[in-house]
Design a protein around this motif. Structure first.
Motif, short mmCIF file in Angstrom:
data_model
loop_
_atom_site.label_atom_id
_atom_site.label_comp_id
_atom_site.label_asym_id
_atom_site.label_seq_id
_atom_site.Cartn_x
_atom_site.Cartn_y
_atom_site.Cartn_z
N GLY A 74 0.81 -1.21 0.00
CA GLY A 74 0.00 0.00 0.00
C GLY A 74 0.84 1.27 0.00
N ALA A 75 2.10 1.15 0.36
CA ALA A 75 2.97 2.32 0.42
C ALA A 75 3.60 2.63 -0.94
CB ALA A 75 4.06 2.11 1.47
N ASN A 79 1.67 6.54 -10.35
CA ASN A 79 0.71 7.43 -10.96
C ASN A 79 -0.54 7.61 -10.09
OD1 ASN A 79 0.14 9.15 -12.96
ND2 ASN A 79 -0.83 7.65 -14.29
N LYS A 80 -0.35 8.07 -8.88
CA LYS A 80 -1.41 8.39 -7.92
C LYS A 80 -2.04 7.17 -7.25
CE LYS A 80 -3.32 12.16 -10.45
NZ LYS A 80 -4.57 12.54 -11.08
N ASP A 81 -1.94 6.01 -7.87
CA ASP A 81 -2.68 4.88 -7.33
C ASP A 81 -1.76 3.86 -6.65
OD1 ASP A 81 -5.25 5.73 -8.06
OD2 ASP A 81 -4.66 5.35 -10.15
N ARG A 82 -2.27 3.33 -5.56
CA ARG A 82 -1.45 2.46 -4.72
C ARG A 82 -1.63 1.00 -5.10
NH1 ARG A 82 0.46 5.03 -0.14
NH2 ARG A 82 -0.15 7.21 -0.09
N PHE A 83 -0.61 0.24 -4.72
CA PHE A 83 -0.68 -1.20 -4.93
C PHE A 83 -1.41 -1.84 -3.76
CE2 PHE A 83 2.27 0.05 -8.01
CZ PHE A 83 2.30 -0.95 -8.96
N GLU A 84 -1.85 -3.06 -4.00
CA GLU A 84 -2.58 -3.76 -2.96
C GLU A 84 -2.12 -5.21 -2.90
OE1 GLU A 84 -6.77 -3.97 -3.73
OE2 GLU A 84 -7.12 -5.34 -2.06
N GLN A 150 -2.19 -6.41 -6.70
CA GLN A 150 -2.97 -5.76 -7.74
C GLN A 150 -2.81 -4.24 -7.70
OE1 GLN A 150 -6.81 -7.56 -7.10
NE2 GLN A 150 -7.51 -5.84 -5.86
N TRP A 151 -3.12 -3.68 -8.82
CA TRP A 151 -3.01 -2.22 -8.95
C TRP A 151 -4.20 -1.76 -9.77
CZ3 TRP A 151 -1.37 0.87 -13.39
CH2 TRP A 151 -1.12 2.23 -13.04
N ARG A 152 -4.83 -0.72 -9.28
CA ARG A 152 -6.06 -0.22 -9.92
C ARG A 152 -7.08 -1.34 -10.06
NH1 ARG A 152 -3.84 3.96 -14.58
NH2 ARG A 152 -3.49 5.68 -13.15
N GLY A 153 -7.12 -2.20 -9.05
CA GLY A 153 -8.13 -3.24 -9.03
C GLY A 153 -7.90 -4.38 -10.00
N VAL A 154 -6.74 -4.38 -10.65
CA VAL A 154 -6.45 -5.45 -11.61
C VAL A 154 -5.24 -6.26 -11.13
CG1 VAL A 154 -5.68 -5.94 -13.96
CG2 VAL A 154 -7.49 -4.27 -13.56
N GLU A 361 -2.73 5.63 -18.69
CA GLU A 361 -4.14 5.98 -18.60
C GLU A 361 -4.96 5.22 -19.63
OE1 GLU A 361 -4.86 7.70 -15.99
OE2 GLU A 361 -2.70 7.83 -15.66
N PHE B 11 -12.13 2.10 -8.63
CA PHE B 11 -11.81 1.13 -9.69
C PHE B 11 -12.90 0.08 -9.72
CE2 PHE B 11 -7.95 2.82 -7.84
CZ PHE B 11 -7.38 3.39 -8.96
N GLY B 13 -12.82 -2.94 -10.96
CA GLY B 13 -12.43 -4.33 -10.85
C GLY B 13 -12.51 -5.10 -12.16
N ALA B 16 -8.47 -1.64 -15.76
CA ALA B 16 -7.52 -0.88 -14.95
C ALA B 16 -7.78 0.62 -15.08
CB ALA B 16 -6.10 -1.22 -15.37
N PRO B 18 -8.71 4.15 -14.19
CA PRO B 18 -8.95 4.86 -12.93
C PRO B 18 -10.12 5.83 -13.06
CG PRO B 18 -7.06 5.80 -14.05
CD PRO B 18 -7.56 4.71 -14.93
N GLN B 58 -1.45 6.44 3.85
CA GLN B 58 -2.23 5.51 3.04
C GLN B 58 -3.73 5.71 3.29
OE1 GLN B 58 -1.03 1.39 3.06
NE2 GLN B 58 1.12 1.90 3.32
N ALA B 69 -14.52 -7.18 -6.16
CA ALA B 69 -13.37 -6.78 -6.96
C ALA B 69 -13.28 -5.25 -7.06
CB ALA B 69 -13.46 -7.40 -8.35
N ARG B 71 -12.91 -1.36 -5.91
CA ARG B 71 -12.12 -0.70 -4.89
C ARG B 71 -12.46 0.79 -4.83
NH1 ARG B 71 -11.43 -5.07 -3.71
NH2 ARG B 71 -9.54 -6.31 -3.44
N TYR B 73 -11.00 4.11 -2.80
CA TYR B 73 -9.97 4.62 -1.91
C TYR B 73 -10.39 5.96 -1.33
CZ TYR B 73 -6.66 1.07 -3.49
OH TYR B 73 -6.01 -0.11 -3.74
#
Lengths: 390, 371
Positions: A74-75, A79-84, A150-154, A361, B11, B13, B16, B18, B58, B69, B71, B73
């Protein structure tokens, strides 16, 4: 070492976006990866893990590890979006139990055989499967970890077969030995290639175009320096042995006490020459190898693609030396209590030196149904391959 | 009517892509509206699952039970106005407070479990030592000795005959079926003897050098044979294994702590072997009695070792603190002498353990050596 560089696959933040025609900009836009994990938070999780491990006979470690991975993932921002990180402690625990079972089943024939024939050599045959265990454990750990990010829900995915990977791993290992280490770059690249070729982000396949031959020049150069240093060390050791004998003889001849003989030993000029022979190579040797390591990281990062997205590493040998040396000193001076600091340094280093190039994008990347349910990294944990940390 | 509204990241799910969305909080649901698009989606509060609470910087990470699926934030600064609206079911597992509470219970149970394991584990392993077949025991003993003793074995025939005679006499009191294999090894500086599983018994020649009579050697021999009679070596080996395994299970990954664990394990083990030593003294005494050999030989020998210690180090073991005693593998020489003396009942007519020529031959056993 390269684990860090490849573990958390590409993450970052957009820094430049100049007014240029779309087509060109798509290729030029460079995204930096940001890591904003707080050392205090990491310590909190780490210490809780230690305390809980004591109380729970180590069983909590699976949940603790998961908690840390969640926080660290999460850290990372791209590009603005965090990993999960979507793995769970339960998965790790069950995986560990499965790994134990596999390990036991593999070990049983050897145990029985060596009980039947304690002095015979043939029971050793039953240890052969264990050659496979290491690469299998490594690859399944890769598969598990990558598929839980995942990133951006993917989701990311790692396909491929563990046995195939083990085959490549062991074959390259053999080649390395037969070629006396000369072909190491080809092995490094081949093994990495298999992982990269089977990796996906959503429905985008990764592609790797690095070549072993690109690394040969730098490998051979550093390799021969290292061999030269080994010869240097060899003679250094001989000198040292000689000066020690001299000091010992002094005890006998001049009726010296042991303390006095020690003084002679340490003030002997040849001893210091030998010392240089030992110490210099032991600092120099790893440093020289880091030159190759830098080139390797560049090769595997700069030739990795996911669709139209490319990657770039800005690691320099000097920065790598600074990182490793600092980590080593922190580890020694804090007696291991600085482990979270070391981890933070490694993660920050990775974020600082890895860039993502291309247009992020895009709306065309689609989630896919999981290709294969990746089992947790059981064997990996059973064999103690993790640093017990991430 | 919307109570509050803020920006968030969404997102779906599926892709990708945003979405920068605005979130409006209503009484029983939140409305997510895509900026620049007319479509919006409603999440009932009771459908929401909080995957992660915010740990600044965070954001909080949410999903909906309708499609896990997805998300959403939410930045930390918007979180707190919003958190109160969520029902308890929105925080499935990992809210810190409930976690701490269950952890406390778990920790209490674990402490009990650990104490039980530490108390019972080594004893259990000790019992397991009885299940090991004699042939394996012999192998283990041989392995242990081969790896630790590389002194030449003393092999003068008359000396060996005298040694065998002593062993035969002392064997009368032994009840276990032990294939004794007693050897003297050449190490004049070493005042020690040791017993390994499978009947292996090693006497360092320092003992023969220091001893004044065959009775004293017989005393040492009886002590070591008593260890084997009580199966101490195997037991201590298994106990050791038990302690190590228990502690490894507990401290496995903890790194720094594992050294402490090893140290703790060592104390544990030493404490036991101290009990073993006193027991071996007692049984050894009985063996000597049974063989009709004067048990005071053992006492005399200890007394002389003590004098030597006092002379060479300037202080006797009896000057050491109780803590020292607890930590040392062997009990105080003085304490052992006292124990032995208290066992001595009446003066009897003992036989001579070895005659003068046999005693001399035993002392000279190292005149011939084998590897």
């Amino acid at each position: 070492m390269s684990t860090i560089a490849t573990d958390q696959v590409f993450m970052g933040r957009q820094v430049t976006e100049e007014a240029q025609p779309d087509e060109i900009r798509r290729h030029l836009t460079t995204h930096r990866i940001a890591y904003d994990g707080q050392t205090g938070q990491v310590y909190k999780i780490w210490l809780l893990n230690i305390v809980m491990n004591i109380f729970t006979l180590g069983i909590y470690s699976f949940w603790g590890k998961t908690r840390l991975r969640q926080y660290v993932a999460g850290a990372f921002k791209l590009n603005k979006d965090r990993f999960e990180y979507t793995g769970t402690g339960k998965e790790l625990f069950v995986g560990f139990l499965k790994g134990m079972l596999v390990f036991f089943v593999l070990y049983l024939p050897f145990m029985v055989a060596s009980f039947i024939a304690p002095d015979a050599v043939w029971p050793l045959v039953f240890l052969i499967p264990f050659f496979y265990v290491l690469p299998v454990a490594l690859y399944s750990a890769w598969r598990y970890r990558i598929s839980r990010i995942q990133w951006r829900g993917v989701r990311f995915e790692l396909d491929g077969s563990v046995m195939k990977y083990a085959g490549i791993f062991l074959w390259r290992w053999l080649i390395n030995i037969i070629s006396l280490g000369i072909l190491i770059p080809y092995s490094d690249i081949r093994i990495y290639q298999y992982i990269a070729d089977n990796a996906y982000y959503g429905d985008i396949a990764f592609r790797f175009e690095g070549r072993g031959k690109n690394l040969m020049a730098i490998h051979l150069a550093t390799y021969s320096i290292i061999i030269g240093l080994f010869i240097f060390v060899f003679y250094g050791l001989q000198l040292m042995a000689a000066s020690f004998v001299t000091a010992q003889m002094a005890i006998g001849q001049q009726d010296l006490s042991f303390d006095e003989a020690l003084v002679i030993f340490f003030s002997n000029a040849s001893f210091f020459a030998a010392l240089t022979c030992i110490i210099v190579p032991f600092i120099l040797l790893p440093m020289i190898r880091l030159i190759y390591k830098t080139a390797l990281i560049h090769e595997i990062t700069n030739h990795l693609y996911a669709g139209e997205i490319g990657f770039k590493s800005t690691i320099t040998t000097f920065a790598l030396i600074k990182l490793k040396l600092g980590n080593f000193l922190i580890l020694i001076l804090t007696l291991g209590l600085g482990l979270p600091v070391i981890m933070q340094r490694n993660l920050r280093f990775f974020a600082q030196h890895t860039q993502v190039k291309g247009n992020l994008e895009t709306s065309s990347i689609k989630q896919t149904a999981s290709r294969k349910p990746a089992d947790a990294e059981g064997l990996h944990a059973v064999m103690g391959l993790d640093s017990g940390f991430i | 009517m919307a109570l509050t509204a803020f920006e968030a990241r969404f997102f779906d799910g599926k892709t990708a892509r945003p979405h920068q969305v605005s979130v409006e909080l209503h009484a029983s649901r939140l409305r997510i509206s895509m900026s620049g698009e007319s479509c919006s989606s409603d999440w009932l509060y009771k459908e929401i699952v909080v995957l992660q609470q915010p740990i600044p910087p965070q954001p909080a990470m949410l999903t909906s039970r309708r499609n896990m699926a997805m998300r959403l934030y939410i930045e930390p600064e918007n979180w707190f106005s919003f958190k109160t609206k969520l029902p308890k079911t929105a925080f499935p597992a990992i809210t810190l407070s409930t976690r701490w509470r269950s952890l406390a219970g778990y920790a209490g149970l674990s402490v009990i479990f650990v104490l039980a394991a530490v108390a019972a584990g080594p004893r259990l392993f000790e019992r397991a030592s009885e299940l090991i077949p004699p042939s394996t025991e012999i192998q283990i003993g041989k392995m242990a000795l081969d790896s630790s003793i590389n002194h030449p074995v003393c092999a003068a025939p008359q000396g060996k005959a005298a040694l065998d005679k002593l062993v035969l006499m002392l064997k009368q009191g032994i009840t276990r079926d032990i294939p004794f294999n007693v050897r003297v090894v050449s190490a004049d500086e070493t005042l020690n003897a040791l017993a390994a599983p499978g009947g292996h018994l090693i006497i360092f020649s320092g003992i023969l050098k220091k001893a004044d009579s065959a009775e004293e050697v017989a005393g040492v021999l009886a002590h070591e044979m008593a260890h084997l009679e009580m199966n101490h070596p195997m037991k201590s080996l298994m106990r050791n294994l038990g302690v190590t395994l228990t502690l490894h299970m507990m401290f496995g990954d903890a790194g720094v702590l594992s050294n402490t664990a090893h140290f703790a394990g060592m104390i544990h083990q030493l404490h036991y072997s101290r009990e073993d030593e006193l027991e071996a003294d007692k049984i050894g005494y009985a063996l000597l009695e049974k063989a009709n050999i004067d048990p005071s030989g053992l006492t005399l020998f200890f007394e002389r070792i003590q004098q030597e210690e006092t002379k060479s180090t300037g202080h006797s073991y009896s000057n050491r603190s109780d803590l020292d005693e607890y930590f040392s593998t062997h009990p105080h020489t003085e304490q052992r002498i006292n124990t032995l003396k208290s066992n001595a009942t009446t003066l009897k007519n003992y036989r001579q353990a070895l005659d003068d020529s046999e005693w001399q031959a035993l002392k000279d056993i190292c005149s011939e050596q084998a590897d």
